[in-house]
Scaffold this motif. Structure first.
Motif, PDB file in Angstrom:
ATOM      1  N   ALA A  13      26.586   9.936  74.790  1.00  0.00           N
ATOM      2  CA  ALA A  13      25.569   9.545  73.963  1.00  0.00           C
ATOM      3  C   ALA A  13      25.912   8.139  73.067  1.00  0.00           C
ATOM      4  N   TRP A  14      27.125   7.989  73.277  1.00  0.00           N
ATOM      5  CA  TRP A  14      27.573   6.592  72.568  1.00  0.00           C
ATOM      6  C   TRP A  14      27.298   5.442  73.381  1.00  0.00           C
ATOM      7  N   LEU A  15      26.955   5.677  74.760  1.00  0.00           N
ATOM      8  CA  LEU A  15      26.584   4.350  75.577  1.00  0.00           C
ATOM      9  C   LEU A  15      25.391   3.830  74.999  1.00  0.00           C
ATOM     10  N   PRO A  16      24.253   4.613  75.065  1.00  0.00           N
ATOM     11  CA  PRO A  16      22.908   3.984  74.680  1.00  0.00           C
ATOM     12  C   PRO A  16      22.950   3.835  73.300  1.00  0.00           C
ATOM     13  N   ILE A  75      22.804   0.989  81.006  1.00  0.00           N
ATOM     14  CA  ILE A  75      22.408   2.445  80.878  1.00  0.00           C
ATOM     15  C   ILE A  75      22.042   2.743  82.122  1.00  0.00           C
ATOM     16  N   GLY A  76      21.521   2.250  83.250  1.00  0.00           N
ATOM     17  CA  GLY A  76      20.929   2.718  84.246  1.00  0.00           C
ATOM     18  C   GLY A  76      19.512   3.241  84.305  1.00  0.00           C
ATOM     19  N   ALA A  77      18.724   2.966  83.663  1.00  0.00           N
ATOM     20  CA  ALA A  77      17.310   3.717  83.567  1.00  0.00           C
ATOM     21  C   ALA A  77      16.479   2.917  84.488  1.00  0.00           C
ATOM     22  N   THR A 104      29.894   2.320  86.409  1.00  0.00           N
ATOM     23  CA  THR A 104      31.370   2.422  85.932  1.00  0.00           C
ATOM     24  C   THR A 104      31.268   3.095  84.530  1.00  0.00           C
ATOM     25  N   LEU A 105      29.954   2.307  83.627  1.00  0.00           N
ATOM     26  CA  LEU A 105      29.831   2.745  82.145  1.00  0.00           C
ATOM     27  C   LEU A 105      29.775   4.255  82.115  1.00  0.00           C
ATOM     28  N   HIS A 106      28.944   4.992  83.184  1.00  0.00           N
ATOM     29  CA  HIS A 106      28.649   6.447  83.038  1.00  0.00           C
ATOM     30  C   HIS A 106      30.016   7.189  83.415  1.00  0.00           C
TER      31      HIS A 106
END
Lengths: 98, 342, 111
Positions: free
Chosen positions: B184-187, B217-219, B163-165
């Motif tokens: 870039a704002w997410l991380p 972040i999904g890493a 969702t966040l992506h």
């Protein structure tokens, strides 16, 4: 059920991360606290650092970071060296049910 | 006051029961090494309970994290699986966050509230950790009962990052190593929040950053571990620097704790090799809860009881882990001797 | 290679060490008596180092010291009677304060 508990945990984490920010808002205004290290009863290295703390905090900060990093890596080296001597096999490990 | 058991802290101007300090440093090493998570969560309250002013406890804790992360960096010789691009983008947020966290501490100190507020937030924080540990344990028990095949379904867990992506605020960035594309704002946002908490509580923040990297972040997990290690080291060094500039660090205590932690970490890490099962996790959860209780005791001025509780609990868990290590190690050495004797 | 690196490090450390070895600030602790707003000075009655349970901050010596606080970083403004601790440098005939700590108003032990 399981999903719900996960969601609750997640939301709790989110709220929690915000808490310090909430603490920031409001409250009475006050002055800075200044700390002076009492160098009168210190000698040698302790006196040097306590004096630096009073006199040149930037240099003190550089020292603190450098020394901490140096001590950290130094101790890392020494402990690795000692552990190697024990003859334990630290490279491989049996399957551990984690 | 100047008796043998008390060590004078030249800057904070307090005399501290130094064996307690050594014990905390050592235990953080053992417990952190064993469970693979910082363990810094017990240092700030521990130091505060021993008599450090709260701001000094936080600063000293964060500096000792910097030193400890140097040890683990040396051990891995490099960070392994780091997405450096992600790491550097996150550094912006982390450092800003730590600064803000430290500023909040200083502000609270000025209005004379730093002790109680930090203590209560710690109580909440430790409660959260305990909850995490126990739910993890419950999950593992359930899984082993159902068998591996049935349990596999749960692996995916949260997929909030999907969702966040979808939030596409420029600049969009692609992180090759982690294999994700997002704003870039997410991380930056995620690392900022963990940074604030790290700077505020004097912890490495890995405990929160790791799950955040994975879920928000999904890493992939191994990238999350490496990138987090990178972040902890830089944030620890920055935290140490900024707290020293603010004059809230006790260098003597940092060194004492760091030395204890370096020795302890070895024992803890080796012990993981011989430990079996999940039982120890429960002990860990209980330790966290006891730490929480002792903070509450401290808040209500039962200083001696608080110190006794936290010190005895961490020494008990240390002795238990050391037991695992020495039993396992001596068994291994005996086997080796036998093998070479034949 | 490694040796060269170590040498660099050693030089850097020696440099750092020597930078502030030349000067040393002194510390004074005692009872705040008065402040002269115009001259920007503080007068403090010096206490000695004999800390006892009755005299937590040392025994009064009766010695009045005047310190210039124009450029000093001052914490909680002291009121007459407060115990202050001042780090100062001697410049000429004057004592120039760097930092002024209000010991009685910010007892860190209680935090």
């Amino acid at each position: 059920m399981k999903k719900l508990s996960k969601k609750v945990l997640g939301i709790l984490t989110a709220i929690f991360v915000w808490l310090p920010a909430l603490a920031w808002a409001g409250g009475p205004k006050a002055v800075d606290l200044v700390v002076v290290a009492d160098t009168r009863r210190l000698t040698g290295v302790q006196h040097y650092f306590a004096n630096l703390y009073n006199e040149n905090i930037l240099l003190f900060a550089i020292w603190a970071v450098l020394l901490t990093a140096a001590l950290g890596s130094g101790l890392g080296f020494i402990m690795d060296f000692i552990m190697e001597r024990t003859g334990l096999d630290l490279k491989s490990r049996k399957l551990v049910e984690h | 006051m100047d008796s043998f058991w008390y060590m004078y802290m030249p800057i904070a101007g307090v005399s501290i029961f130094w064996p307690g300090m050594v014990l905390i440093g050592y235990s953080v090493g053992v417990i952190g090494g064993f469970f693979g998570m910082g363990g810094a969560w017990m240092v700030t309250p521990g130091l505060n309970i021993l008599g450090f002013p709260m701001a000094f406890a936080i600063g000293t804790d964060i500096a000792h994290i910097a030193g400890k992360s140097m040890i683990s960096t040396i051990r891995h010789s490099k960070f392994g699986n780091v997405d450096y691009k992600l790491g550097i983008v996150m550094l912006v947020g982390t450092m800003a966050g730590i600064e803000i966290g430290a500023q909040i501490v200083m502000y609270l100190e000025r209005i004379g509230m730093v002790g109680p507020i930090v203590r209560w937030i710690y109580v909440g924080f430790l409660f959260l950790i305990a909850l995490m540990v126990f739910s993890d344990y419950a999950k593992a028990v359930k899984k082993s009962k159902m068998g591996a095949a049935a349990g596999e379904k749960g692996v995916e867990g949260f997929t909030w990052y999907k969702t966040l992506h979808k939030i596409k605020i420029p600049p969009m960035m692609h992180f090759k190593v982690a294999g994700i594309t997002c704003s870039a704002w997410l991380p930056i946002f995620v690392s900022f929040l963990t940074g604030v908490l790290a700077g505020f509580l004097g912890i490495g923040g890995g405990l929160l950053r790791m799950p955040a990297l994975i879920y928000f972040i999904g890493a992939p997990t191994h990238i999350a571990v490496g990138t987090d290690l990178f972040e902890v080291m830089i944030s620890g060094l920055y935290g140490a620097f900024t707290y020293t500039l603010k004059g809230r660090i006790e260098l003597v205590a940092v060194f004492v704790m760091l030395s204890g932690a370096a020795i302890g970490a070895q024992i803890g890490t080796v012990a993981t090799k011989y430990s079996k099962g999940y039982g120890i996790r429960v002990a860990f959860g209980i330790a966290v809860l006891c730490c929480m209780i002792s903070i509450i005791l401290k808040q209500f001025k039962y200083d001696t009881a608080a110190a006794a509780l936290i010190l005895s609990v961490i020494s008990a868990i240390c002795i238990y882990i050391m037991g695992i290590m020495f039993k396992g190690a001596s068994a291994e050495l005996r086997e080796k001797k036998l093998a070479s004797g034949k | 290679m490694r040796r060269k690196y170590l040498m660099y490090l050693a030089t850097l450390l020696i440099l750092l060490f020597s930078v502030s070895l030349a000067s040393a600030a002194e510390v004074l602790q005692g009872k705040f008596v008065s402040q002269d707003k115009e001259k920007k000075t503080m007068t403090v009655e010096e206490y000695d180092l004999n800390m006892t349970p009755e005299h937590k901050y040392g025994v009064p010596t009766g010695n009045l010291v005047e310190v210039n606080v124009a450029t000093a970083k001052i914490g909680i403004p002291p009121e007459p009677g407060d115990i202050v601790r001042i780090a100062y440098k001697v410049v000429g005939a004057e004592k120039v304060a760097l930092k002024v700590m209000n010991v009685s108003k910010q007892d860190l032990r209680k935090k």
